[in-house]
Design a protein around this motif. Structure first.
Motif, PDB file in Angstrom:
ATOM      1  N   PRO A 181       0.819  -1.209   0.000  1.00 16.21           N
ATOM      2  CA  PRO A 181       0.000   0.000   0.000  1.00 16.21           C
ATOM      3  C   PRO A 181       0.860   1.269   0.000  1.00 16.21           C
ATOM      4  O   PRO A 181       1.940   1.303   0.593  1.00 16.21           O
ATOM      5  N   SER A 182       0.380   2.300  -0.645  1.00 15.04           N
ATOM      6  CA  SER A 182       1.076   3.585  -0.671  1.00 15.04           C
ATOM      7  C   SER A 182       0.864   4.339   0.636  1.00 15.04           C
ATOM      8  O   SER A 182      -0.006   3.997   1.443  1.00 15.04           O
TER       9      SER A 182
ATOM     10  N   GLY B 208      -1.503   3.085  -5.189  1.00 15.24           N
ATOM     11  CA  GLY B 208      -2.433   1.975  -5.044  1.00 15.24           C
ATOM     12  C   GLY B 208      -2.627   1.556  -3.599  1.00 15.24           C
ATOM     13  O   GLY B 208      -1.876   1.945  -2.699  1.00 15.24           O
ATOM     14  N   ASN B 209      -3.633   0.724  -3.386  1.00 11.29           N
ATOM     15  CA  ASN B 209      -3.969   0.250  -2.040  1.00 11.29           C
ATOM     16  C   ASN B 209      -3.245  -1.043  -1.677  1.00 11.29           C
ATOM     17  O   ASN B 209      -3.320  -1.494  -0.529  1.00 11.29           O
TER      18      ASN B 209
ATOM     19  N   ASP C 222      10.454  11.717 -18.483  1.00  6.64           N
ATOM     20  CA  ASP C 222      11.705  10.964 -18.541  1.00  6.64           C
ATOM     21  C   ASP C 222      11.603   9.616 -17.842  1.00  6.64           C
ATOM     22  O   ASP C 222      12.169   8.629 -18.293  1.00  6.64           O
ATOM     23  N   GLN C 223      10.884   9.546 -16.741  1.00 11.34           N
ATOM     24  CA  GLN C 223      10.698   8.297 -16.012  1.00 11.34           C
ATOM     25  C   GLN C 223       9.202   8.039 -15.848  1.00 11.34           C
ATOM     26  O   GLN C 223       8.447   8.943 -15.532  1.00 11.34           O
ATOM     27  N   PRO C 224       8.767   6.802 -16.069  1.00 11.14           N
ATOM     28  CA  PRO C 224       7.331   6.519 -15.998  1.00 11.14           C
ATOM     29  C   PRO C 224       6.799   6.566 -14.572  1.00 11.14           C
ATOM     30  O   PRO C 224       7.527   6.337 -13.608  1.00 11.14           O
ATOM     31  N   LEU C 225       5.515   6.877 -14.467  1.00 11.43           N
ATOM     32  CA  LEU C 225       4.789   6.794 -13.208  1.00 11.43           C
ATOM     33  C   LEU C 225       3.735   5.710 -13.350  1.00 11.43           C
ATOM     34  O   LEU C 225       3.119   5.569 -14.409  1.00 11.43           O
ATOM     35  N   TYR C 226       3.516   4.957 -12.285  1.00 10.35           N
ATOM     36  CA  TYR C 226       2.560   3.859 -12.313  1.00 10.35           C
ATOM     37  C   TYR C 226       1.458   4.116 -11.293  1.00 10.35           C
ATOM     38  O   TYR C 226       1.707   4.638 -10.202  1.00 10.35           O
TER      39      TYR C 226
END
Length: 488
Positions: free
Chosen positions: A179-180, A219-220, A210-214
């Motif tokens: 979890p975040s 997320g939980n 430049d760098q991906p975010l997901y």
């Protein structure tokens, strides 16, 4: 023998029956806690569960009620922003001494270099405010609010590459699936607004990708789905799939939700799966958000002086500046955790030019958010956080020229700042060596930062746990010390 088998089967069935009934009862109580404030369970279940999140009342006096985390994805260079190192200017172009590096590992991007030439910053530094904090000329607006900030110059992590470092910073573990931070906060403390999510995410649309975010970064994980972050986007539909289809009225949606609630209540009573109720709670929240989201994202009621405070980009939805302004509006509505992501700080090359553009896009709005919260009386109980996943090297990656250079990843020390929410203003905490390569005073690990954040919100990080996969988990894993020296 037949009688023994019959007794064994009967015993097995009795245990199954008992466990099923017990799980249904306990599941209902747990669900009540998860869905506190939602009209899904009976009033009795709600009374048992309460409405203050899993932990109930805070374990310790809360110093902050809400958090806005300005995450600078990619790893901002501390040498061009807040960690002034004049020795690097004197030794510009000389090799990094082995006595400083001490055999510490490098990334694959600079490990094969024949030399690691030290590089001083291209930008001037000055001490700002009564606190005398060193701030680069790239950050004039941040420098103007330096006395409201608490700089931590001794952050460190073990992760040397972006994906594990990002994941570690946001979830407390380098592996995906946990979890975040915002989800943990929502799970532990519940929500203070029935019409907006407790955890909202904003991603800049004016940043280099430049760098991906997901989405898993907010997320939980293994927590119930109710606790995942909700991303607000720029444009006509800030939240995907929120609006009704064409020709579908609010009364139709209400009728559908009532029928769905009845079906799910029946399923809940039969199977006792809390996730059923979580889905219903999300449907109900979405219904209320159909009115609250357009209102909160409509900036037409903001006066011109506010847009001037945040900068010209604040008039363009989805930019970093506009998201900072939207964050302030969300905080005013008591949204518990607001997370901004701004990419583009991964400056392996062409750093002087690229970093200038990054600071131009973010500096004014970051400082404006602090000033705006302060003048509205919200800064005292709102924690503002600025920082990335790691720092940059004191040596140049690639060829060092007269006016150009790059910096590689450096996890051993980097700088973050906080403001408001119970931290000491005008404080510079921690210290790196003269080369800016190692920490020499008051190291702060990522888990220490996370533990301190929860402490400021009134939660003991060792008590905020969730059982999954046969063990108890927490944001700080088995580590984390509260950095009490930075607390006001």
């Amino acid at each position: 023998m037949n009688k023994e088998i019959e007794q064994l089967v009967a015993s097995h069935l009795n245990r199954r029956s008992f466990l099923l009934k017990a799980s249904l009862g306990l599941g209902s109580v747990a669900l009540g806690s998860l869905l506190a404030g939602q009209d899904v369970l009976s009033h009795k279940a709600k009374a048992i569960a309460g409405a203050s999140g899993i932990t109930g009342m805070p374990d310790i006096p809360a110093r902050t009620k809400r958090v806005v985390y300005l995450f600078q994805s990619g790893g901002p260079s501390q040498f061009e922003t807040f960690d002034y190192k004049p020795l690097l200017e004197k030794m510009h172009g000389q090799d990094l001494p082995d006595s400083v590096r001490k055999g510490q590992r490098l990334t694959g991007m600079s490990a094969q270099q024949s030399a690691l030439p030290l590089v001083g910053s291209s930008f001037q530094f000055a001490q700002r405010g009564q606190s005398g904090a060193w701030v680069s000329e790239l950050m004039p607006y941040t420098g103007a609010v330096a006395d409201d900030l608490c700089f931590i110059k001794s952050m460190y992590t073990e992760q040397i590459n972006h994906d594990p470092a990002l994941t570690f910073m946001q979830t407390g573990n380098q592996l995906a699936g946990r979890p975040s931070i915002g989800s943990w906060v929502h799970y532990g403390l519940g929500s203070d607004n029935d019409n907006l999510p407790a955890f909202i995410v904003l991603v800049s649309n004016n940043a280099p990708k430049d760098q991906p975010l997901y989405a898993r970064l907010w997320g939980n994980g293994f927590l119930p789905s109710k606790y995942q972050g909700v991303q607000f986007r720029s444009g006509a539909d800030p939240v995907l799939y929120l609006n009704n289809p064409k020709g579908y009225e609010a009364a139709d949606r209400r009728e559908m939700l009532d029928a769905l609630k009845a079906l799910n209540q029946s399923q809940l009573e039969t199977f006792g799966d809390p996730e059923i109720g979580n889905r219903v709670a999300q449907y109900e929240m979405a219904f209320r958000m159909q009115a609250s989201v357009p209102e909160i994202t409509d900036m037409s009621d903001e006066p011109d002086w506010v847009f001037d405070l945040y900068g010209p980009d604040s008039r363009t939805p989805g930019t970093y500046a506009a998201n900072c302004l939207l964050a302030r509006r969300l905080l005013e509505k008591n949204v518990k955790f607001v997370q901004l992501y701004h990419q583009g700080w991964d400056n392996h090359g062409n750093l002087p030019s690229a970093l200038t553009q990054q600071c131009k896009a973010t500096d004014q709005a970051s400082a404006a958010l602090v000033k705006d919260l302060k003048q509205r009386g919200l800064l005292d109980d709102t924690l503002v956080i600025w920082g990335g996943e790691f720092g940059r090297t004191n040596y140049s990656q690639g060829k060092l020229t007269k006016d150009n250079y790059g910096r590689d990843h450096h996890p051993r020390c980097f700088t973050m700042w906080m403001a408001g929410g119970g931290v000491q203003p005008g404080l510079t905490f921690g210290e790196t060596d003269d080369f800016g390569y190692n920490i020499v005073k008051n190291p702060v690990h990522v888990h220490d930062f996370q533990a301190t954040l929860l402490y400021l919100m009134g939660v003991d990080h060792e008590k905020l746990t969730y059982e999954a996969e046969g063990r108890r988990y927490r944001l700080t894993d088995v580590e984390g010390k509260i950095v009490k020296a930075i607390i006001a």
